[in-house]
Design a protein around this motif. Sequence first.
Motif, short mmCIF file in Angstrom:
data_model
loop_
_atom_site.label_atom_id
_atom_site.label_comp_id
_atom_site.label_asym_id
_atom_site.label_seq_id
_atom_site.Cartn_x
_atom_site.Cartn_y
_atom_site.Cartn_z
N ARG A 342 0.80 -1.22 0.00
CA ARG A 342 0.00 0.00 0.00
C ARG A 342 0.83 1.28 0.00
O ARG A 342 0.55 2.21 -0.76
CB ARG A 342 -0.96 0.01 1.20
CG ARG A 342 -1.97 1.15 1.16
CD ARG A 342 -2.86 1.10 2.38
NE ARG A 342 -2.09 1.25 3.60
CZ ARG A 342 -1.75 2.44 4.11
NH1 ARG A 342 -2.13 3.54 3.52
NH2 ARG A 342 -1.04 2.51 5.20
N LYS A 349 -1.10 6.17 -7.83
CA LYS A 349 -2.34 6.90 -7.54
C LYS A 349 -2.33 8.27 -8.21
O LYS A 349 -3.32 8.67 -8.85
CB LYS A 349 -2.49 7.06 -6.02
CG LYS A 349 -3.54 8.06 -5.60
CD LYS A 349 -3.45 8.33 -4.11
CE LYS A 349 -4.28 9.53 -3.70
NZ LYS A 349 -4.16 9.85 -2.27
N GLU A 377 -7.44 -1.05 -5.15
CA GLU A 377 -8.07 -0.13 -4.21
C GLU A 377 -9.37 -0.67 -3.64
O GLU A 377 -9.65 -0.50 -2.46
CB GLU A 377 -8.30 1.22 -4.88
CG GLU A 377 -7.05 2.04 -5.06
CD GLU A 377 -6.44 2.46 -3.74
OE1 GLU A 377 -7.18 2.86 -2.83
OE2 GLU A 377 -5.21 2.37 -3.61
N GLY A 381 -9.81 -1.34 0.21
CA GLY A 381 -10.86 -0.66 0.95
C GLY A 381 -11.79 -1.61 1.67
O GLY A 381 -12.34 -1.28 2.72
N GLY A 388 -7.16 1.72 1.43
CA GLY A 388 -6.26 1.87 0.30
C GLY A 388 -5.55 3.20 0.31
O GLY A 388 -5.46 3.88 1.35
N THR A 389 -5.05 3.61 -0.84
CA THR A 389 -4.36 4.90 -0.94
C THR A 389 -5.33 6.04 -1.18
O THR A 389 -4.98 7.20 -0.98
CB THR A 389 -3.33 4.87 -2.09
OG1 THR A 389 -4.00 4.65 -3.32
CG2 THR A 389 -2.31 3.77 -1.87
N LEU A 390 -6.55 5.72 -1.63
CA LEU A 390 -7.57 6.75 -1.86
C LEU A 390 -8.23 7.10 -0.53
O LEU A 390 -8.78 6.23 0.14
CB LEU A 390 -8.63 6.25 -2.85
CG LEU A 390 -8.09 5.81 -4.22
CD1 LEU A 390 -9.22 5.27 -5.09
CD2 LEU A 390 -7.37 6.95 -4.92
N ARG A 391 -8.18 8.38 -0.19
CA ARG A 391 -8.59 8.78 1.15
C ARG A 391 -9.86 9.63 1.19
O ARG A 391 -10.34 9.95 2.27
CB ARG A 391 -7.45 9.57 1.82
CG ARG A 391 -6.20 8.75 2.08
CD ARG A 391 -6.52 7.53 2.92
NE ARG A 391 -5.35 6.84 3.41
CZ ARG A 391 -5.39 5.68 4.04
NH1 ARG A 391 -6.53 5.09 4.24
NH2 ARG A 391 -4.28 5.12 4.46
N MET A 396 -12.10 8.62 -4.88
CA MET A 396 -12.74 7.38 -5.31
C MET A 396 -13.60 7.60 -6.55
O MET A 396 -13.63 6.77 -7.46
CB MET A 396 -13.60 6.82 -4.17
CG MET A 396 -12.80 6.31 -2.99
SD MET A 396 -13.87 5.59 -1.71
CE MET A 396 -12.64 5.05 -0.52
N LYS A 436 -17.65 0.75 -4.79
CA LYS A 436 -17.04 2.05 -4.51
C LYS A 436 -17.72 2.70 -3.30
O LYS A 436 -17.06 3.16 -2.36
CB LYS A 436 -17.17 2.96 -5.73
CG LYS A 436 -16.68 4.38 -5.51
CD LYS A 436 -17.15 5.32 -6.60
CE LYS A 436 -18.63 5.62 -6.45
NZ LYS A 436 -19.12 6.64 -7.40
N SER A 439 -16.96 0.82 -0.10
CA SER A 439 -15.61 1.14 0.39
C SER A 439 -15.59 2.50 1.08
O SER A 439 -14.92 2.68 2.11
CB SER A 439 -14.62 1.14 -0.78
OG SER A 439 -14.53 -0.12 -1.37
N ARG A 443 -14.75 3.28 4.92
CA ARG A 443 -13.72 4.27 5.26
C ARG A 443 -14.23 5.22 6.32
O ARG A 443 -13.52 5.52 7.31
CB ARG A 443 -13.32 5.04 4.00
CG ARG A 443 -12.31 6.16 4.22
CD ARG A 443 -12.10 6.95 2.94
NE ARG A 443 -13.30 7.65 2.52
CZ ARG A 443 -13.67 8.85 2.98
NH1 ARG A 443 -12.93 9.47 3.90
NH2 ARG A 443 -14.77 9.42 2.53
#
Length: 636
Positions: A342, A349, A377, A381, A388-391, A396, A436, A439, A443
Motif C-alpha cells: 500500500r 495513484k 483499491e 478498501g 487503500g491509498t484513496l482517502r 474514489m 465504490k 468502500s 472508510r
Amino acid sequence: MPSKRFKRDYSRGGCRECKRRKIKCNEAKPHCSECTRLGKICAYPVEGERVIRGSKKIIEEKKEPSPVNNVPSTKRVRRVQMYMGPGQPKRKMKWDKGPELADEVVPKETVNTTPLNTHHEAEQLNTEHTTAVPEAELLPSTIAPGGLYNNDDLNLLATDLNNLVNDIMFSSNIAQSFDNQLDFFDPTSITAPFLDDIPKNIPKNYIELKTDDEKRYMTQFYEDFASQILPFGADVKECPWYINPFRDVIMKYAARERFLLAAVLSQGARLASELQKEKERRRDMENCANYLSTCLKLLSPALTRNQEKEVKGDLTSNIESILLTVLLLASSSASNEKQSWRPHLQGAKEIIMKATHSKIRSSTTLIMCKLWFADFEILAGLSSGLGGTLRTKEEMDLVFNFDAYELEVLKEFGLVQESGFCIVMGYHIDCLEYFKDLSNLIRLKRSNPEKSSDPLECARLIGGFRNQYDKKFAEIESRFDGEFSNGLLCDMVQLPENKLKMISWSDISQQAYTLAGLVTVFTRLLEMSVDSPHVKILVAKLVALIKVFENSRAHGTMSFPFAFSMLQWPMSIAGFACTEPLEHPTIETFFGLCYRTGSYSANLTLERIKKVWELRKAGKTVDYVDGESNIDRITY
C-alpha cells in the motif's frame, strides 16, 4: 474585552500549496493533511526556492510569460539503495537537495551503498560486501509542451519502484550473488515489431533471451505469474482462445524497456525456485535478487532519456513503463505472506488520478492500468484495516468511474466482456459503483466507529447488490452424454469416481461478490450480528458456491486453474461470518486451493478466520473482521 490575537505558526518546511495559502502544514510526505483534505496537488519546494504567497489569480497576473526551456532548473539527486540480505545496515533514501521522504516504509536492513553516475559503472561493480545502483538524476519539474505529465510524476513512480524492490528483497530474505556469472543483462531485440496500441496474444518467444535460465524464467512468468495477476481469460474476436491482456501489454513494454523485463524475469525466477530442490532453489532466488537489482540499475537511464532525447512523447512512455513495473511488483507483494504494497502505490495513484482528471485522452495502456489499480483499491478498501491509498470520496469518484471511451478501450482489451462482466474484478462493471460506495462507507466507519452509517445509503446498496445477484452470464445444459455450456469462462471440475461437473466462473464470481457485499452491509455498516438468520442464510449461499470444490481434484487440468484466487475476498467474508461448524471444512479446503495456486496471502487469511472460529467456540465476543485494524494486508 477583545480576545487576544496570536500570530499563526507557519512551518518552514511546508508544501508549496500551504505556503501559498498561508496556513500551517503538517509536512507529511508525500502529501500533507491539508492538501489531502482539500484535494490539492501537494508538492514541496526545493532548497532555496521562494514560494509566492497569495491567491492563484494574483500570482498568475504577476507572472511574466516565459518559455519552458528558459526556466532555471534545480536538480535533485536520489541515491537508490538496495537491500542485500540480513546483517547489513539500512539507510533511508537520501536526497542531496530538497526535502527528505518522511512517510516511507523502510525495511529493517540493507547495505551501505556508493552511488554511481552511469549504468556502465554500475555493471562493473561486483564486490562481496557492497552493491550499488546508479544515481537516478531526478529531472526538473517542468511540463513538456502539450504534455500531460511532468517529471515530478516520474520521480514519485521511481520512488515507489525503489521501495517496492527493497521490500520484496527484504521480506523474501534474499540476497544478490554474482558468483553464478549470469549474463546480466543483454537480451536481444524483439522477434517482430508490435505496433498495436492494444496488443493481443503476444507469443512467449516475442523477446529473445540468451540463457536457458532466462528462458525458463520467462516461461514461468508467461504461464503462471501472469495467470496469478489475471486468473480469468479475456475473450476477444481476433483470437480463437482466451488471452491475457495484462501479460500482452507487459510483454510489449518489456521488449523495449529492460528494467521492466528485469522485473518480469525476477518474478519468473521466484516462481521457478518453488519447483527446485534446495541448491537450485537458492540459485533461482539469488537470480531473482539480481534481476530486481538490475531493474533499479536500468531505471536510471530511463529517467534521463526524456531530457537527453528531447522527445515530446517519451515522458508518457516512461511513465507507462514504470507504472506497469510498479503494478507488477505490487501484485507480487500483495499476494505474498509479508505484504507491504500500500505505501508504494502513491505514485501510481497520482498518475491515475491525473490521467482521469485531465481532459486529455489517456493512452490505452493507462486506461488498463487504471482498472488494475482500481482493483487493488477496492480490495484494500474492503479487506485492509488501513484501507487503500484513496482517502476521500472525490478521489474514489475519479478512479472508480469509467466513461464511455474508457469502457470501449477496456472492451477492446477484453478486460470488460460484451456482457459487462469485468474479468479483472470478477463482477459486472456496473457493480463497481456499489463497491465504490461500500468502500467509502467503510472508510467513514473506520475513521469514526461510533457513528452510525446512513440507513438510506445502506438500503440503496442492499437493493443494488440484490439486483446484481440476479445477473447471469452463462447457461449450462445437462444432456445424456454430459454437460454443455453456452457462455464464457466455463470450466470442468473433476470430482471423485471420474465424474465431471461444468461450472461458470463468471456466475459463481458475480454471485459470490454480491452476496459478500450484502453480508458486509449487514455486519459492518448496520452492525447486525453474525448469528442473525439473515446473515446465516447469506453465508450459507456463499459456502454453497464453493461446495463443488470440496472433493475436487486434478485442478491443473482446468481451463482456469488460478481462478480460485478471484473469490478470496468473498470467501473471507463468508469465513469470518460463518457460525456453522459444518461449513468450516469447505472454507478451509477452498483457501488451501488458493494457496496451492500461488496466493500466499490465502494462508494468512485462513489463520485469521480460524482464530475467529476459536474465539467463538470459546464463547468470547469477537468482531468478525478480527480487530486487526492496523495490519496492512489485503485479500488478494
